[in-house]
Motif scaffolding. Structure first.
Motif, PDB file in Angstrom:
ATOM      1  N   GLY A  41       0.841  -1.196   0.000  1.00  0.00           N
ATOM      2  CA  GLY A  41       0.000   0.000   0.000  1.00  0.00           C
ATOM      3  C   GLY A  41       0.865   1.230   0.000  1.00  0.00           C
ATOM      4  O   GLY A  41       2.090   1.154  -0.082  1.00  0.00           O
ATOM      5  N   ALA A  42       0.232   2.376   0.098  1.00  0.00           N
ATOM      6  CA  ALA A  42       0.975   3.630   0.119  1.00  0.00           C
ATOM      7  C   ALA A  42       1.698   3.803   1.442  1.00  0.00           C
ATOM      8  O   ALA A  42       1.210   3.395   2.500  1.00  0.00           O
ATOM      9  CB  ALA A  42       0.026   4.803  -0.114  1.00  0.00           C
ATOM     10  N   ILE A  43       2.884   4.416   1.394  1.00  0.00           N
ATOM     11  CA  ILE A  43       3.638   4.745   2.596  1.00  0.00           C
ATOM     12  C   ILE A  43       4.010   6.233   2.507  1.00  0.00           C
ATOM     13  O   ILE A  43       4.709   6.626   1.558  1.00  0.00           O
ATOM     14  CB  ILE A  43       4.934   3.907   2.720  1.00  0.00           C
ATOM     15  CG1 ILE A  43       4.619   2.414   2.649  1.00  0.00           C
ATOM     16  CG2 ILE A  43       5.655   4.222   4.016  1.00  0.00           C
ATOM     17  CD1 ILE A  43       5.851   1.541   2.597  1.00  0.00           C
ATOM     18  N   PRO A  44       3.554   7.071   3.446  1.00  0.00           N
ATOM     19  CA  PRO A  44       2.610   6.760   4.512  1.00  0.00           C
ATOM     20  C   PRO A  44       1.217   6.464   3.950  1.00  0.00           C
ATOM     21  O   PRO A  44       0.894   6.894   2.842  1.00  0.00           O
ATOM     22  CB  PRO A  44       2.616   8.023   5.374  1.00  0.00           C
ATOM     23  CG  PRO A  44       3.022   9.109   4.444  1.00  0.00           C
ATOM     24  CD  PRO A  44       3.964   8.486   3.471  1.00  0.00           C
ATOM     25  N   PRO A  45       0.397   5.769   4.721  1.00  0.00           N
ATOM     26  CA  PRO A  45      -0.910   5.364   4.193  1.00  0.00           C
ATOM     27  C   PRO A  45      -1.952   6.482   4.191  1.00  0.00           C
ATOM     28  O   PRO A  45      -3.044   6.293   3.650  1.00  0.00           O
ATOM     29  CB  PRO A  45      -1.329   4.232   5.139  1.00  0.00           C
ATOM     30  CG  PRO A  45      -0.585   4.488   6.405  1.00  0.00           C
ATOM     31  CD  PRO A  45       0.703   5.130   6.012  1.00  0.00           C
ATOM     32  N   PHE A  46      -1.626   7.633   4.774  1.00  0.00           N
ATOM     33  CA  PHE A  46      -2.573   8.758   4.802  1.00  0.00           C
ATOM     34  C   PHE A  46      -1.765  10.046   4.933  1.00  0.00           C
ATOM     35  O   PHE A  46      -0.603  10.048   5.354  1.00  0.00           O
ATOM     36  CB  PHE A  46      -3.553   8.631   5.974  1.00  0.00           C
ATOM     37  CG  PHE A  46      -2.887   8.314   7.292  1.00  0.00           C
ATOM     38  CD1 PHE A  46      -2.292   9.310   8.059  1.00  0.00           C
ATOM     39  CD2 PHE A  46      -2.826   7.004   7.745  1.00  0.00           C
ATOM     40  CE1 PHE A  46      -1.662   9.019   9.254  1.00  0.00           C
ATOM     41  CE2 PHE A  46      -2.188   6.697   8.939  1.00  0.00           C
ATOM     42  CZ  PHE A  46      -1.607   7.706   9.700  1.00  0.00           C
ATOM     43  N   ASP A  47      -2.389  11.162   4.548  1.00  0.00           N
ATOM     44  CA  ASP A  47      -1.773  12.457   4.787  1.00  0.00           C
ATOM     45  C   ASP A  47      -1.626  12.648   6.291  1.00  0.00           C
ATOM     46  O   ASP A  47      -2.576  12.416   7.055  1.00  0.00           O
ATOM     47  CB  ASP A  47      -2.639  13.591   4.235  1.00  0.00           C
ATOM     48  CG  ASP A  47      -2.663  13.628   2.714  1.00  0.00           C
ATOM     49  OD1 ASP A  47      -1.913  12.852   2.085  1.00  0.00           O
ATOM     50  OD2 ASP A  47      -3.444  14.437   2.167  1.00  0.00           O
ATOM     51  N   ASN A  48      -0.443  13.074   6.744  1.00  0.00           N
ATOM     52  CA  ASN A  48      -0.254  13.286   8.178  1.00  0.00           C
ATOM     53  C   ASN A  48       0.592  14.520   8.426  1.00  0.00           C
ATOM     54  O   ASN A  48       1.272  15.030   7.533  1.00  0.00           O
ATOM     55  CB  ASN A  48       0.342  12.049   8.844  1.00  0.00           C
ATOM     56  CG  ASN A  48       1.766  11.788   8.422  1.00  0.00           C
ATOM     57  OD1 ASN A  48       2.715  12.244   9.055  1.00  0.00           O
ATOM     58  ND2 ASN A  48       1.940  11.031   7.329  1.00  0.00           N
ATOM     59  N   SER A  49       0.552  14.986   9.645  1.00  0.00           N
ATOM     60  CA  SER A  49       1.211  16.238   9.985  1.00  0.00           C
ATOM     61  C   SER A  49       2.688  16.040  10.280  1.00  0.00           C
ATOM     62  O   SER A  49       3.080  15.086  10.968  1.00  0.00           O
ATOM     63  CB  SER A  49       0.533  16.881  11.204  1.00  0.00           C
ATOM     64  OG  SER A  49       1.199  18.080  11.556  1.00  0.00           O
TER      65      SER A  49
END
Length: 395
Positions: A41-49
């Motif tokens: 999957g995507a790394i990171p799996p989500f937009d994060n701060s």
């Protein structure tokens, strides 16, 4: 005589890759990766701060300045592992921590040190850039992208990268089982008492450590005396991908390895190398067998020049390069044989590790050597300033 290069080619032709096995990451350090690690999957799996601060809509604070700050209502918090469940709407902000998911609606993060805040409000006096301090989904790796390529010797950084993909185990090359047999009536185990004409045995200690450092699984077949029958029995029963013997491979009256193995599938010959001239090569019961001389320096040299490349070939590892290095002093070479000399690195060049030359019995001086220098077979001497091939010890 066979050249060292020809003999190495014959050794490499004997061995085969031992196959693969899946191991957990905790047991994969130092192993040779046999299959690519890719991001599922995507790394990171989500937009994060990337900062502790406030998630906002950039449009809401586009006009903010020191003279006319913009106030926003703080409607919640997003922490690592605990995302804010709602949406950042007009005129609102969400308190956010480093690594926490950026909530829906927000498109910038303002660091906490750049605002004036209370528990319920935040005052912004400068507009953030769109996307400021946000680590985007897939920024490190997109789904399906290569993270760790096959053929890598796994180090801690590779294991961390694999773990970040959610990989719990990896496919690695099985450690080749390399058995070794030491021969000689004169040998006494370290710690024993020496009798007349006896010496302490060091080859088993060296081989066990050298093979382990190469990534092989050492199998100690023990020490046998000057009996060809005992040598054949020990080698024939070996459960191994490769067998190494030391000693008893020359032309003397008491050479048990040659006596025991010559009629069973091993050819004995001379190699144009010093030290390490008498050698044997073949198969016993389908298992490759490499027979080395018994003198400890010759064993160390032959492991570096012949055995280590064979183990690395089985593992799929690359061979370290030999580099040009200047000789700092002169020494003699054997006519017609390539010389492999234990040397010390010193002030941009190398010099022999001992005044005794490359004598195959000078094992105590191996401890001070940094590596080996190779001199062409057509040279009968090395003069100060000559260029030789040098490599640090690989085991």
């Amino acid at each position: 005589m066979r050249s060292a290069a020809e003999h190495l080619a014959q050794v490499l032709a004997l061995v085969r890759e031992p196959g693969f096995e899946a191991v957990p990451l905790a047991g994969a350090l130092g192993r040779m990766l046999a299959d690519h690690v890719v991001a599922a999957g995507a790394i990171p799996p989500f937009d994060n701060s990337a900062m502790d601060g406030y998630a906002v809509r950039a449009v809401d604070v586009a006009s903010a300045s020191e003279s006319a700050p913009v106030g926003l209502e703080v409607v919640g918090e997003s922490a690592a592992g605990h995302p804010y469940p709602g949406t950042v709407g007009p005129g609102t902000a969400v308190r956010i921590m480093t690594g926490a998911p950026v909530p829906a609606g927000a498109d910038a993060v303002i660091p906490q040190e750049r605002v004036a805040a209370t528990a319920t409000s935040v005052l912004v006096d400068a507009p953030p850039a769109l996307g400021a301090h946000i680590r985007r989904q897939g920024e490190d790796a997109e789904p399906g992208s290569l993270v760790v390529p096959a053929g890598v010797e796994l180090r801690p950084r590779h294991l961390a990268a694999a773990a970040s993909c959610g990989v719990a185990q990896v496919l690695v090359t099985r450690r080749p089982r390399v058995a070794f047999l030491v021969t000689g009536d004169e040998l006494v185990a370290p710690g024993g008492a020496l009798g007349p004409g006896q010496i302490f045995e060091s080859n088993a200690t060296y081989l066990a450590a050298a093979l382990a450092s190469l990534g092989a699984e050492p199998v100690d077949l023990g020490t046998v005396g000057d009996s060809g029958t005992d040598v054949l029995a020990a080698v024939s029963g070996a459960d191994a991908d490769l067998v190494i013997t030391t000693g008893g491979a020359s032309v003397g009256d008491h050479d048990p390895v040659k006596e025991g193995l010559a009629s069973a599938g091993v050819s004995f010959l001379t190699v144009a190398i010093q030290p390490g001239k008498p050698q044997g090569l073949g198969r016993i019961g389908g298992v490759p067998v490499v027979c080395l001389p018994g003198n400890p320096v010759a064993v160390a040299v032959c492991v570096e020049v012949f055995v280590a490349p064979a183990v690395r070939a089985m593992l799929g590892a690359s061979e370290p390069a030999w580099e040009p290095m200047r000789a700092l002093e002169a020494w003699r070479c054997p006519p017609g044989r390539e010389q492999v000399m234990p040397v010390v690195l010193d002030a941009g060049g190398v010099r022999p590790a001992t005044s005794g030359g490359s004598g195959s019995h000078l094992v105590a001086r191996l401890a001070v050597a940094d590596g080996l220098a190779r001199v062409r077979a057509d040279a009968d001497a090395v003069e100060a300033g000559d260029i030789v091939a040098f490599r640090r010890f690989t085991v």
